[in-house]
Design a protein around this motif. Structure first.
Motif, PDB file in Angstrom:
ATOM      1  N   CYS A  59      40.009  44.803  39.448  1.00 13.77           N
ATOM      2  CA  CYS A  59      40.176  43.428  39.081  1.00 13.77           C
ATOM      3  C   CYS A  59      41.423  42.801  39.255  1.00 13.77           C
ATOM      4  CB  CYS A  59      39.823  43.274  37.566  1.00 13.77           C
ATOM      5  SG  CYS A  59      38.014  43.950  37.167  1.00 13.77           S
ATOM      6  N   THR A  93      36.620  30.703  35.146  1.00 16.10           N
ATOM      7  CA  THR A  93      35.749  29.496  35.425  1.00 16.10           C
ATOM      8  C   THR A  93      34.446  30.043  36.021  1.00 16.10           C
ATOM      9  OG1 THR A  93      37.004  28.998  37.540  1.00 16.10           O
ATOM     10  CG2 THR A  93      37.231  27.616  35.684  1.00 16.10           C
ATOM     11  N   ARG A  94      34.633  31.373  36.739  1.00 13.67           N
ATOM     12  CA  ARG A  94      33.641  31.995  37.312  1.00 13.67           C
ATOM     13  C   ARG A  94      33.242  33.325  36.702  1.00 13.67           C
ATOM     14  NH1 ARG A  94      35.056  30.535  43.437  1.00 13.67           N
ATOM     15  NH2 ARG A  94      34.184  28.350  43.408  1.00 13.67           N
ATOM     16  N   ASP A 104      41.984  37.019  34.012  1.00 17.18           N
ATOM     17  CA  ASP A 104      41.997  36.249  32.823  1.00 17.18           C
ATOM     18  C   ASP A 104      42.757  37.137  31.913  1.00 17.18           C
ATOM     19  OD1 ASP A 104      41.502  35.220  30.359  1.00 17.18           O
ATOM     20  OD2 ASP A 104      39.055  35.183  30.822  1.00 17.18           O
ATOM     21  N   HIS A 108      36.010  38.998  40.226  1.00 16.92           N
ATOM     22  CA  HIS A 108      37.117  37.880  40.761  1.00 16.92           C
ATOM     23  C   HIS A 108      36.591  36.478  40.543  1.00 16.92           C
ATOM     24  CE1 HIS A 108      38.179  41.500  43.113  1.00 16.92           C
ATOM     25  NE2 HIS A 108      39.322  40.942  43.698  1.00 16.92           N
ATOM     26  N   GLY A 109      37.561  35.473  40.459  1.00 14.11           N
ATOM     27  CA  GLY A 109      37.129  34.296  40.597  1.00 14.11           C
ATOM     28  C   GLY A 109      37.685  33.649  39.092  1.00 14.11           C
ATOM     29  N   LYS A 134      32.637  39.695  31.394  1.00 15.38           N
ATOM     30  CA  LYS A 134      32.931  39.304  32.734  1.00 15.38           C
ATOM     31  C   LYS A 134      31.781  39.803  33.689  1.00 15.38           C
ATOM     32  CE  LYS A 134      36.852  37.365  31.970  1.00 15.38           C
ATOM     33  NZ  LYS A 134      36.785  35.855  32.234  1.00 15.38           N
ATOM     34  N   GLY A 143      35.105  35.569  35.719  1.00 16.07           N
ATOM     35  CA  GLY A 143      35.771  36.805  36.419  1.00 16.07           C
ATOM     36  C   GLY A 143      37.051  36.807  36.213  1.00 16.07           C
ATOM     37  N   ASN A 188      31.656  38.961  36.747  1.00 15.08           N
ATOM     38  CA  ASN A 188      32.397  39.035  38.085  1.00 15.08           C
ATOM     39  C   ASN A 188      33.962  39.572  38.053  1.00 15.08           C
ATOM     40  OD1 ASN A 188      30.502  37.592  39.858  1.00 15.08           O
ATOM     41  ND2 ASN A 188      31.099  35.708  38.720  1.00 15.08           N
TER      42      ASN A 188
END
Length: 142
Positions: free
Chosen positions: A25, A118-119, A124, A114-115, A110, A121, A112
């Motif tokens: 990640c 906001t996605r 963070d 990645h992203g 989480k 992922g 995802n």
């Protein structure tokens, strides 16, 4: 403050985890990824649910944690929360608006790798501490 052991109304389901060492990640480069799979079959609501006797729709969900000491610690807490039936509930899906669905129950995952936030992922940087706080608010601690 939670006194005693809080238990939820989550329907029967399965939680499984797998470590994938070859990917990472963002923010946790060099570490593998813990993949958490949840599975719930369709079923009939009990008196603990919004519409007893009415069918509910099951679901499959997947979450991701970095394979670090802190990620493995969060995984152990998520397993406790799952065993206490706190992770999911039956209700209205915030995504589709459909009623009588197995839905998340205020323990953020989480979904995802990645992203960014906001996605749902990574990266963070505060996610692991936030989810630890969410679990602690439900009485799930080490």
């Amino acid at each position: 403050m939670v006194y005693g052991i809080l238990t939820g109304d989550m329907p029967p389901g399965d939680m499984n985890d797998t470590v994938i060492p070859g990917i990472s990640c963002p923010g946790y480069e060099g570490h593998g990824v813990i993949v958490i799979d949840y599975y719930f079959e369709d079923g009939i609501q009990t008196d603990q649910h919004p519409n007893p006797g009415k069918p509910y729709h099951g679901t499959r969900r997947r979450g991701f944690l970095p394979d670090t000491d802190e990620g493995r610690s969060i995984l152990r807490l998520l397993e406790i929360a799952f065993d206490r039936k706190l992770t999911f509930t039956v209700g209205r899906s915030t995504t589709t608006g459909r009623e009588d669905m197995v839905t998340w129950n205020d323990i953020h995952h989480k979904t995802n790798t990645h992203g960014g936030p906001t996605r749902f992922g990574y990266p963070d940087p505060t996610y692991l501490s936030r989810v630890r706080d969410e679990l602690a608010s439900k009485g799930v601690t080490e």
